[in-house]
Design an enzyme around this catalytic site. Structure first.
Site, PDB file in Angstrom:
ATOM      1  N   GLU A  36      17.103  -4.614  -8.187  1.00  0.00           N
ATOM      2  CA  GLU A  36      16.326  -5.220  -7.104  1.00  0.00           C
ATOM      3  C   GLU A  36      17.012  -6.518  -6.681  1.00  0.00           C
ATOM      4  O   GLU A  36      17.338  -7.360  -7.524  1.00  0.00           O
ATOM      5  CB  GLU A  36      14.891  -5.496  -7.567  1.00  0.00           C
ATOM      6  CG  GLU A  36      14.077  -6.417  -6.699  1.00  0.00           C
ATOM      7  CD  GLU A  36      13.949  -5.950  -5.260  1.00  0.00           C
ATOM      8  OE1 GLU A  36      14.015  -6.803  -4.359  1.00  0.00           O
ATOM      9  OE2 GLU A  36      13.785  -4.728  -5.028  1.00  0.00           O
ATOM     10  N   VAL A  44       8.691  -5.502  -0.484  1.00  0.00           N
ATOM     11  CA  VAL A  44       7.993  -6.049   0.679  1.00  0.00           C
ATOM     12  C   VAL A  44       6.485  -5.941   0.501  1.00  0.00           C
ATOM     13  O   VAL A  44       5.737  -6.861   0.827  1.00  0.00           O
ATOM     14  CB  VAL A  44       8.440  -5.315   1.966  1.00  0.00           C
ATOM     15  CG1 VAL A  44       7.540  -5.677   3.134  1.00  0.00           C
ATOM     16  CG2 VAL A  44       9.881  -5.670   2.301  1.00  0.00           C
ATOM     17  N   LYS A  54      -3.441  -8.443   2.995  1.00  0.00           N
ATOM     18  CA  LYS A  54      -4.833  -8.133   2.664  1.00  0.00           C
ATOM     19  C   LYS A  54      -5.574  -9.355   2.121  1.00  0.00           C
ATOM     20  O   LYS A  54      -6.777  -9.508   2.325  1.00  0.00           O
ATOM     21  CB  LYS A  54      -4.915  -6.982   1.648  1.00  0.00           C
ATOM     22  CG  LYS A  54      -4.251  -5.697   2.117  1.00  0.00           C
ATOM     23  CD  LYS A  54      -4.596  -5.339   3.552  1.00  0.00           C
ATOM     24  CE  LYS A  54      -3.697  -4.261   4.121  1.00  0.00           C
ATOM     25  NZ  LYS A  54      -2.393  -4.729   4.607  1.00  0.00           N
ATOM     26  N   ILE A 185       0.183  -3.532  12.026  1.00  0.00           N
ATOM     27  CA  ILE A 185       0.654  -4.860  11.625  1.00  0.00           C
ATOM     28  C   ILE A 185       0.244  -5.909  12.647  1.00  0.00           C
ATOM     29  O   ILE A 185      -0.268  -6.983  12.293  1.00  0.00           O
ATOM     30  CB  ILE A 185       2.182  -4.853  11.424  1.00  0.00           C
ATOM     31  CG1 ILE A 185       2.556  -3.963  10.242  1.00  0.00           C
ATOM     32  CG2 ILE A 185       2.705  -6.272  11.204  1.00  0.00           C
ATOM     33  CD1 ILE A 185       4.050  -3.794  10.036  1.00  0.00           C
ATOM     34  N   GLU A 204       1.017  -4.038  24.290  1.00  0.00           N
ATOM     35  CA  GLU A 204       1.364  -2.750  23.693  1.00  0.00           C
ATOM     36  C   GLU A 204       1.897  -1.842  24.788  1.00  0.00           C
ATOM     37  O   GLU A 204       1.283  -1.722  25.852  1.00  0.00           O
ATOM     38  CB  GLU A 204       0.132  -2.134  23.028  1.00  0.00           C
ATOM     39  CG  GLU A 204       0.244  -0.670  22.643  1.00  0.00           C
ATOM     40  CD  GLU A 204       1.409  -0.395  21.710  1.00  0.00           C
ATOM     41  OE1 GLU A 204       2.196   0.534  22.009  1.00  0.00           O
ATOM     42  OE2 GLU A 204       1.543  -1.104  20.705  1.00  0.00           O
ATOM     43  N   GLY A 269       7.445  -2.231  14.713  1.00  0.00           N
ATOM     44  CA  GLY A 269       7.873  -1.170  13.810  1.00  0.00           C
ATOM     45  C   GLY A 269       8.876  -1.664  12.788  1.00  0.00           C
ATOM     46  O   GLY A 269       9.199  -2.849  12.701  1.00  0.00           O
ATOM     47  N   ASP A 310      10.378   4.459   2.377  1.00  0.00           N
ATOM     48  CA  ASP A 310      10.623   4.226   3.798  1.00  0.00           C
ATOM     49  C   ASP A 310      11.940   4.794   4.294  1.00  0.00           C
ATOM     50  O   ASP A 310      12.132   4.916   5.509  1.00  0.00           O
ATOM     51  CB  ASP A 310      10.591   2.722   4.096  1.00  0.00           C
ATOM     52  CG  ASP A 310       9.201   2.127   3.979  1.00  0.00           C
ATOM     53  OD1 ASP A 310       8.261   2.886   3.677  1.00  0.00           O
ATOM     54  OD2 ASP A 310       9.056   0.903   4.179  1.00  0.00           O
ATOM     55  N   ALA A 318       3.169   2.395   1.364  1.00  0.00           N
ATOM     56  CA  ALA A 318       3.439   2.212  -0.060  1.00  0.00           C
ATOM     57  C   ALA A 318       2.943   3.387  -0.894  1.00  0.00           C
ATOM     58  O   ALA A 318       3.607   3.799  -1.857  1.00  0.00           O
ATOM     59  CB  ALA A 318       2.805   0.906  -0.543  1.00  0.00           C
ATOM     60  N   HIS A 442     -28.524   8.105  -0.070  1.00  0.00           N
ATOM     61  CA  HIS A 442     -29.080   7.520   1.163  1.00  0.00           C
ATOM     62  C   HIS A 442     -29.819   6.231   0.812  1.00  0.00           C
ATOM     63  O   HIS A 442     -30.581   6.195  -0.159  1.00  0.00           O
ATOM     64  CB  HIS A 442     -30.050   8.501   1.827  1.00  0.00           C
ATOM     65  CG  HIS A 442     -30.755   7.922   3.015  1.00  0.00           C
ATOM     66  ND1 HIS A 442     -30.144   7.832   4.246  1.00  0.00           N
ATOM     67  CD2 HIS A 442     -31.996   7.389   3.151  1.00  0.00           C
ATOM     68  CE1 HIS A 442     -31.000   7.280   5.100  1.00  0.00           C
ATOM     69  NE2 HIS A 442     -32.132   7.001   4.456  1.00  0.00           N
TER      70      HIS A 442
END
Length: 470
Positions: A36, A44, A54, A185, A204, A269, A310, A318, A442
């Site tokens: 690594e 990442v 998060k 993202i 966008e 992206g 990826d 992930a 419920h």
């Protein structure tokens, strides 16, 4: 000074896919060298993606829910987010998880090398670091080098133009922030910076936010966000110019404008990390999408070289890499493993969350697959209303009224957790009847998925009866 080691498996990349592959291979009795380039494991996802984002999103959501608490009679005076404690909390969580990974690798006696690895031959690679080089001879290798953010060719080099890694470091709270890209993202970062006090403009190129999801699924999110941000769809960046007073951006398409921003986040992206790792020494080359082609056992065209995460086809997630890492390690160990998931769930951790798994309506139409849709609006859910989440929706697609589940989507509170019932139902080939007749507690948000199935099989009683199918 050059050192040399030999190992059964060399794993290039210490992200979720790489360290999972290394841990599983070690558990199966194989010697493993894990390489690594960063100082800590996690890639990442841990250091500049899933986990920090998060953490920040949880703070942003808590802030938004506290402000919305007035509807429940809650009052907060002087509510604000202090950025320094937030940064410190984010760092603490990352360090805790990174330390845990270090301990797990050490307990498994995995050989760790820190530096940039590159293949130099069919079964050799070299790891370069500031203190020297290490030559590694391996029997099998797993490429798990991840990806990096895609840049805009129109963007000049300027510290006020960010990618997601920079944005997650919270360098500043710009009064005027442009986010280029309305995908997951971009939307997640918009929520964080809006909570911190930034004014958000989002552009966008496609006709909707989260273009890969169905429009009706993201509509509850869009309706909520359009009152907070400026969202311009069908719009692209024509030019971007760095000026002393800000970044001047010319927009074209659905919106024609020239505006000045204090910062610009480019979230359009990611691209696989395959350059500079010596693929030519292996006789391998990326495909037209910049990825490595693998079979069901994650083997490349060279049977002793595997690729995961990826750098392979499919969503850059992930959890995909984690499961691929386990599969590759098990195949190398001689187990009958195959990576062939029925579907891989996707989640946007926005407020409300958007999650989907399996076939979307758009994909079904493109592939000519006939399906029947059931939708359950959360306005008919007692639990959603009690939680102030009545703007959500659950939907499910089936192969006919009596057919199996093809795909599902949820937009609403905790959608990222709720979607896994649909993922399991999809994997088991459940029908609308099976799901609708499964007893759900419920009041819960989970029963909205059963409600969507009930719409298809005609047993939903919390909605007006639909017209009989011809």
């Amino acid at each position: 000074m050059e050192h040399a080691i030999e190992t059964n498996i060399a794993v290039l990349g210490g992200g979720p896919g790489g360290y999972t592959a290394a841990f599983r291979a070690a558990d199966l009795g194989l010697s493993v060298c894990l390489i690594e380039q960063g100082l800590r494991l996690g890639g990442v996802c841990l250091h500049a993606g899933c986990i920090p984002s998060k953490t920040l999103l949880h703070a942003a959501t808590a802030f938004e829910e506290a402000r919305a608490g007035a509807a429940f009679g809650l009052r907060f005076d002087g509510l604000r987010i202090d950025i320094e404690p937030l940064r410190a909390h984010k760092t603490k969580i990352i360090e805790q998880l990174a330390g845990g990974l270090d301990n797990l690798a050490k307990a498994r006696t995995i050989t760790r090398l820190t530096g940039r690895g590159r293949f130099t031959g069919d079964q050799t690679l070299v790891v370069d670091s500031p203190v020297g080089s290490t030559r590694v001879r391996f029997s099998q290798a797993i490429i798990a080098t991840g990806s990096h953010p895609t840049s805009l060719v129109t963007a000049p080099r300027d510290p006020r133009i960010w990618d997601s890694t920079v944005a997650l470091a919270l360098p500043a709270v710009p009064p005027r922030l442009l986010i280029v890209g309305g995908g997951i993202i971009g939307l997640e970062m918009a929520q964080v910076y809006h909570a911190l006090g930034a004014g958000i403009t989002m552009v966008e190129t496609e006709s909707q936010i989260i273009p890969v999801a169905d429009r009706d699924l993201v509509q509850p999110l869009f309706l909520q966000l359009k009152n907070k941000y400026r969202i311009w769809t069908g719009t692209r960046v024509a030019t971007m110019t760095a000026r002393p007073e800000g970044i001047e951006v010319a927009l074209t398409g659905g919106t024609e404008a020239i505006e000045l921003f204090d910062a610009v986040l480019v979230a359009v992206g990611r691209r696989p990390n395959l350059e500079g790792i010596g693929l030519s020494a292996l006789g391998l080359a990326p495909d037209q999408q910049g990825r490595l082609v693998v079979d069901g056992q994650l083997r490349t065209a060279r049977s002793h070289i595997f690729a995961i995460g990826d750098v392979t086809e499919g969503p850059m997630l992930a959890h995909k890499a984690i499961h691929q890492g386990k599969t590759a390690a098990e195949v190398i160990a001689g187990l009958p493993a195959t990576f062939a998931p029925v579907a891989i769930p996707s989640v946007a951790y926005t407020n409300p969350e958007v999650a989907w798994v399996g076939l979307t309506e758009r994909e079904a139409a493109r592939q000519g697959i006939a399906c029947v849709k059931g939708k359950f609006p959360w306005g008919a859910s007692g639990r959603a209303l009690t939680a102030g989440a009545g703007n959500g929706v659950s939907k499910a697609l089936f192969a006919g009224a009596g057919g199996h589940l093809l795909g599902a989507g949820i937009c609403g509170l905790n959608a990222g957790e709720l979607i896994h019932e649909a993922a399991l139902a999809l994997s088991l080939g459940a029908t609308a009847e099976t799901i609708a007749r499964t007893v759900h507690a419920h009041p819960t948000l989970a029963e909205t998925f059963a409600g969507a199935a009930g719409v298809v099989c005609g047993s939903a009683t919390d909605l007006l009866p639909s017209k009989p199918r011809k």
